[in-house]
Design a protein around this motif. Structure first.
Motif, PDB file in Angstrom:
ATOM      1  N   GLY A  93      -3.837   3.596   3.953  1.00  0.00           N
ATOM      2  CA  GLY A  93      -3.853   4.938   4.512  1.00  0.00           C
ATOM      3  C   GLY A  93      -4.747   5.093   5.714  1.00  0.00           C
ATOM      4  N   SER A  94      -5.336   4.002   6.204  1.00  0.00           N
ATOM      5  CA  SER A  94      -6.175   4.056   7.403  1.00  0.00           C
ATOM      6  C   SER A  94      -5.376   3.564   8.606  1.00  0.00           C
ATOM      7  CB  SER A  94      -7.441   3.208   7.224  1.00  0.00           C
ATOM      8  OG  SER A  94      -7.096   1.874   6.919  1.00  0.00           O
ATOM      9  N   VAL A  95      -5.941   3.776   9.792  1.00  0.00           N
ATOM     10  CA  VAL A  95      -5.273   3.380  11.035  1.00  0.00           C
ATOM     11  C   VAL A  95      -6.253   2.582  11.885  1.00  0.00           C
ATOM     12  CG1 VAL A  95      -4.175   4.174  13.159  1.00  0.00           C
ATOM     13  CG2 VAL A  95      -3.726   5.363  11.015  1.00  0.00           C
ATOM     14  N   VAL A  96      -5.806   1.425  12.377  1.00  0.00           N
ATOM     15  CA  VAL A  96      -6.634   0.569  13.229  1.00  0.00           C
ATOM     16  C   VAL A  96      -6.025   0.551  14.621  1.00  0.00           C
ATOM     17  CG1 VAL A  96      -7.572  -1.729  13.581  1.00  0.00           C
ATOM     18  CG2 VAL A  96      -7.279  -0.847  11.256  1.00  0.00           C
ATOM     19  N   ALA A 124       0.828  -1.211   0.000  1.00  0.00           N
ATOM     20  CA  ALA A 124       0.000   0.000   0.000  1.00  0.00           C
ATOM     21  C   ALA A 124       0.862   1.260   0.000  1.00  0.00           C
ATOM     22  CB  ALA A 124      -0.962   0.003   1.197  1.00  0.00           C
ATOM     23  N   GLY A 125       1.963   1.215  -0.764  1.00  0.00           N
ATOM     24  CA  GLY A 125       2.812   2.392  -0.897  1.00  0.00           C
ATOM     25  C   GLY A 125       3.715   2.664   0.286  1.00  0.00           C
ATOM     26  N   ARG A 126       3.789   1.748   1.240  1.00  0.00           N
ATOM     27  CA  ARG A 126       4.601   1.959   2.429  1.00  0.00           C
ATOM     28  C   ARG A 126       5.611   0.831   2.588  1.00  0.00           C
ATOM     29  NH1 ARG A 126      -0.013   4.640   3.192  1.00  0.00           N
ATOM     30  NH2 ARG A 126      -0.093   6.365   4.687  1.00  0.00           N
ATOM     31  N   SER A 153      -2.721  -8.037   8.591  1.00  0.00           N
ATOM     32  CA  SER A 153      -3.594  -8.147   9.768  1.00  0.00           C
ATOM     33  C   SER A 153      -2.965  -7.553  11.021  1.00  0.00           C
ATOM     34  CB  SER A 153      -3.956  -9.623  10.012  1.00  0.00           C
ATOM     35  OG  SER A 153      -2.797 -10.391  10.257  1.00  0.00           O
ATOM     36  N   SER A 154      -1.758  -7.017  10.932  1.00  0.00           N
ATOM     37  CA  SER A 154      -1.132  -6.374  12.094  1.00  0.00           C
ATOM     38  C   SER A 154      -1.689  -4.958  12.233  1.00  0.00           C
ATOM     39  CB  SER A 154       0.394  -6.332  11.926  1.00  0.00           C
ATOM     40  OG  SER A 154       0.931  -7.634  11.895  1.00  0.00           O
ATOM     41  N   HIS A 155      -2.316  -4.686  13.350  1.00  0.00           N
ATOM     42  CA  HIS A 155      -2.973  -3.386  13.517  1.00  0.00           C
ATOM     43  C   HIS A 155      -2.034  -2.319  14.041  1.00  0.00           C
ATOM     44  CE1 HIS A 155      -3.036  -3.884  17.893  1.00  0.00           C
ATOM     45  NE2 HIS A 155      -3.313  -5.159  17.643  1.00  0.00           N
ATOM     46  N   ASP A 156      -0.863  -2.704  14.562  1.00  0.00           N
ATOM     47  CA  ASP A 156       0.049  -1.723  15.161  1.00  0.00           C
ATOM     48  C   ASP A 156       1.296  -1.529  14.290  1.00  0.00           C
ATOM     49  OD1 ASP A 156       0.963  -4.243  15.578  1.00  0.00           O
ATOM     50  OD2 ASP A 156       1.559  -3.942  17.672  1.00  0.00           O
ATOM     51  N   ARG A 157       1.066  -1.283  12.999  1.00  0.00           N
ATOM     52  CA  ARG A 157       2.179  -1.130  12.052  1.00  0.00           C
ATOM     53  C   ARG A 157       2.837   0.237  12.143  1.00  0.00           C
ATOM     54  NH1 ARG A 157      -1.865  -3.647   8.463  1.00  0.00           N
ATOM     55  NH2 ARG A 157      -2.465  -1.519   7.941  1.00  0.00           N
ATOM     56  N   GLY A 158       2.300   1.142  12.952  1.00  0.00           N
ATOM     57  CA  GLY A 158       2.841   2.491  13.021  1.00  0.00           C
ATOM     58  C   GLY A 158       2.311   3.380  11.921  1.00  0.00           C
ATOM     59  N   ASP A 159       1.174   3.009  11.319  1.00  0.00           N
ATOM     60  CA  ASP A 159       0.602   3.811  10.240  1.00  0.00           C
ATOM     61  C   ASP A 159       0.036   5.118  10.765  1.00  0.00           C
ATOM     62  OD1 ASP A 159       1.235   1.998   8.279  1.00  0.00           O
ATOM     63  OD2 ASP A 159      -0.684   0.953   8.400  1.00  0.00           O
ATOM     64  N   THR A 160      -0.037   6.095   9.891  1.00  0.00           N
ATOM     65  CA  THR A 160      -0.688   7.369  10.176  1.00  0.00           C
ATOM     66  C   THR A 160      -1.728   7.612   9.095  1.00  0.00           C
ATOM     67  OG1 THR A 160       1.080   8.505   8.970  1.00  0.00           O
ATOM     68  CG2 THR A 160       1.302   8.360  11.362  1.00  0.00           C
ATOM     69  N   PRO A 161      -2.807   8.342   9.392  1.00  0.00           N
ATOM     70  CA  PRO A 161      -3.861   8.538   8.390  1.00  0.00           C
ATOM     71  C   PRO A 161      -3.334   9.259   7.162  1.00  0.00           C
ATOM     72  CG  PRO A 161      -4.614   9.189  10.585  1.00  0.00           C
ATOM     73  CD  PRO A 161      -3.143   8.970  10.680  1.00  0.00           C
ATOM     74  N   ALA A 162      -3.800   8.823   5.988  1.00  0.00           N
ATOM     75  CA  ALA A 162      -3.456   9.510   4.750  1.00  0.00           C
ATOM     76  C   ALA A 162      -4.124  10.880   4.722  1.00  0.00           C
ATOM     77  CB  ALA A 162      -3.901   8.674   3.547  1.00  0.00           C
ATOM     78  N   ASP A 163      -3.577  11.763   3.900  1.00  0.00           N
ATOM     79  CA  ASP A 163      -4.081  13.132   3.825  1.00  0.00           C
ATOM     80  C   ASP A 163      -5.304  13.178   2.923  1.00  0.00           C
ATOM     81  OD1 ASP A 163      -4.353  15.831   4.068  1.00  0.00           O
ATOM     82  OD2 ASP A 163      -2.743  16.339   2.661  1.00  0.00           O
ATOM     83  N   TRP A 164      -6.495  13.358   3.530  1.00  0.00           N
ATOM     84  CA  TRP A 164      -7.756  13.426   2.804  1.00  0.00           C
ATOM     85  C   TRP A 164      -8.509  14.694   3.216  1.00  0.00           C
ATOM     86  CZ3 TRP A 164      -9.408  10.523  -1.140  1.00  0.00           C
ATOM     87  CH2 TRP A 164      -8.840   9.262  -1.330  1.00  0.00           C
ATOM     88  N   ALA A 222     -10.430  -7.493  22.716  1.00  0.00           N
ATOM     89  CA  ALA A 222     -10.412  -8.657  21.829  1.00  0.00           C
ATOM     90  C   ALA A 222     -11.496  -8.607  20.761  1.00  0.00           C
ATOM     91  CB  ALA A 222     -10.550  -9.934  22.654  1.00  0.00           C
ATOM     92  N   ASP A 223     -12.582  -7.862  21.007  1.00  0.00           N
ATOM     93  CA  ASP A 223     -13.716  -7.867  20.082  1.00  0.00           C
ATOM     94  C   ASP A 223     -14.020  -6.496  19.483  1.00  0.00           C
ATOM     95  OD1 ASP A 223     -14.281 -10.637  20.545  1.00  0.00           O
ATOM     96  OD2 ASP A 223     -15.138 -10.050  22.481  1.00  0.00           O
ATOM     97  N   HIS A 224     -13.208  -5.487  19.792  1.00  0.00           N
ATOM     98  CA  HIS A 224     -13.496  -4.144  19.309  1.00  0.00           C
ATOM     99  C   HIS A 224     -12.215  -3.422  18.907  1.00  0.00           C
ATOM    100  CE1 HIS A 224     -16.925  -5.160  21.942  1.00  0.00           C
ATOM    101  NE2 HIS A 224     -17.647  -4.435  21.102  1.00  0.00           N
ATOM    102  N   CYS A 225     -12.348  -2.494  17.967  1.00  0.00           N
ATOM    103  CA  CYS A 225     -11.214  -1.669  17.554  1.00  0.00           C
ATOM    104  C   CYS A 225     -11.747  -0.331  17.072  1.00  0.00           C
ATOM    105  CB  CYS A 225     -10.415  -2.350  16.435  1.00  0.00           C
ATOM    106  SG  CYS A 225     -11.322  -2.536  14.879  1.00  0.00           S
ATOM    107  N   ARG A 226     -10.864   0.623  16.927  1.00  0.00           N
ATOM    108  CA  ARG A 226     -11.226   1.935  16.369  1.00  0.00           C
ATOM    109  C   ARG A 226     -10.549   2.080  15.019  1.00  0.00           C
ATOM    110  NH1 ARG A 226     -13.406   6.663  17.186  1.00  0.00           N
ATOM    111  NH2 ARG A 226     -14.173   6.004  19.221  1.00  0.00           N
ATOM    112  N   LEU A 227     -11.336   2.457  14.020  1.00  0.00           N
ATOM    113  CA  LEU A 227     -10.829   2.634  12.663  1.00  0.00           C
ATOM    114  C   LEU A 227     -10.874   4.109  12.301  1.00  0.00           C
ATOM    115  CD1 LEU A 227      -9.896   1.598   9.901  1.00  0.00           C
ATOM    116  CD2 LEU A 227     -12.313   1.179   9.328  1.00  0.00           C
ATOM    117  N   THR A 228      -9.729   4.641  11.892  1.00  0.00           N
ATOM    118  CA  THR A 228      -9.633   6.025  11.424  1.00  0.00           C
ATOM    119  C   THR A 228      -9.265   5.998   9.950  1.00  0.00           C
ATOM    120  OG1 THR A 228      -8.879   6.783  13.601  1.00  0.00           O
ATOM    121  CG2 THR A 228      -8.471   8.242  11.728  1.00  0.00           C
ATOM    122  N   LEU A 229     -10.070   6.668   9.135  1.00  0.00           N
ATOM    123  CA  LEU A 229      -9.807   6.672   7.696  1.00  0.00           C
ATOM    124  C   LEU A 229     -10.316   7.964   7.083  1.00  0.00           C
ATOM    125  CD1 LEU A 229     -12.857   6.029   6.615  1.00  0.00           C
ATOM    126  CD2 LEU A 229     -12.185   3.656   6.935  1.00  0.00           C
ATOM    127  N   GLY A 230      -9.964   8.176   5.838  1.00  0.00           N
ATOM    128  CA  GLY A 230     -10.344   9.403   5.147  1.00  0.00           C
ATOM    129  C   GLY A 230     -10.973   9.126   3.801  1.00  0.00           C
TER     130      GLY A 230
END
Length: 338
Positions: free
Chosen positions: A271-274, A190-192, A238-249, A279-287
């Protein structure tokens, strides 16, 4: 004679791939008889190319190594592949775009007339695609340091940027204290650029953003390890803690999803962040290009959405709800399948 020369060139490019070729596979790839392949191999040997014969049931031919290398040789398809690759290489490494352009010019000048014409026939114009989610460019030294450590299996000392984006205090530069990791795979997704490594401090596997680290090489060797599940692609995605930051949208929002972080991280847009919650919930940030676009992307996960931010995203969800309700009230239901 021209046909023989072109076939010998093609044979040389096949042998130059580094693998061992059974005689029948070479004959099939070249579309000639095995006897013709043997003659062409003798032609290459007379030209001082070190083509070795490997005897036995699993034998064949391979190109040996030597101190004096033969001239750089491409066949027609390889020339086109190089021309396209150099023009479409993503600019995720600082200066790589200019270097790729210069490399293409150098190769064109060194190529024979026929191959030069093939390379010059492909002139591409790249258009910006917002879905490419290009990460900040990486210093070439960081890529080289990590790549060498992966290849040589040398432990790396790494400093990573704070995941929370907090401002550094006095005398700090925003990086966490150095850690020691075993670098196993350098991955582009995904470009990273990511490093798949085993963290020696807390004894667990991690996926780390290369553009958010400062690697420090060592000469300490380590043995290979098996990845969890033995599936590199699944592990990275499937790794949610990759150190990603939200893409610029233009619009960026988040919601709490009633799904585990792993599946969401795998299918979330680039470009999204999880963020792992439990165990059953997460927060998704996307643009997206609009608040309705953000709402629509969140709806694709088909689960309960709570704790939406910001208010503009909540309003967009309400507008979509009214539109869909109005559509359902029209009675124009699609015909059932026959």
């Amino acid at each position: 004679m021209a046909s023989t020369s072109q076939r010998a060139l093609r044979l040389l490019s096949l042998l130059g791939s580094g693998r061992q070729w059974p005689l029948h596979e070479l004959a099939t790839a070249l579309g000639v008889s095995e006897r013709t392949v043997r003659r062409d191999i003798e032609t290459l040997r007379r030209l001082d190319y070190p083509v070795h014969t490997v005897h036995g049931p699993g034998g064949g031919y391979r190109l040996g190594t030597r101190r004096t290398l033969p001239p750089l040789v491409f066949d027609h398809d390889q020339a086109l592949a190089v021309a396209v690759a150099l023009q479409t290489a993503p600019s995720t490494v600082l200066g790589l775009g200019d270097d790729a352009a210069r490399a293409l010019v150098t190769l064109e000048q060194a190529a024979p007339a026929a191959l030069r014409a093939a390379m010059e026939s492909v002139r591409l114009t790249r258009l910006h695609n917002p879905w490419e989610f290009m990460a900040p460019p990486i210093e070439p030294t960081a890529v080289t340091t990590v790549g060498i450590a992966v290849r040589r299996r040398h432990v790396l000392g790494i400093e990573t940027l704070r995941a929370d984006g907090s401002r550094p205090g006095p005398g700090e530069d925003g990086f966490l204290p150095a850690r020691r990791v075993e670098p196993h795979h350098l991955v582009v997704w995904a470009g990273r650029w990511y490093l798949v490594a085993y963290d020696l401090e807390d004894e667990q596997w991690r996926v780390l953003r290369v553009d958010r680290m400062r690697p420090r090489p060592t000469t300490q060797c380590f043995p290979p390890r098996e990845l969890p599940g033995d599936d590199l692609a699944h592990f990275v995605m499937s790794s949610h803690d990759r150190g990603d930051t939200p893409a610029d949208w233009p619009c960026t929002g988040s919601a709490r999803l009633g799904l585990p972080a792993g599946p969401v991280a795998r299918w979330a847009p680039g470009g999204s962040v999880v963020e792992y919650l439990d165990a059953d919930h997460c927060r998704l940030t996307l643009g997206a290009w609009s608040w309705a676009g953000v709402a629509g992307l969140l709806a694709t996960f088909d689960t309960e959405l709570t704790d939406l931010h910001p208010p503009e995203l909540v309003q967009a969800c309400r507008r979509l709800m009214h539109r869909w309700a109005a559509l359902a009230d029209t009675g124009n239901d699609p015909a059932p399948p026959s």
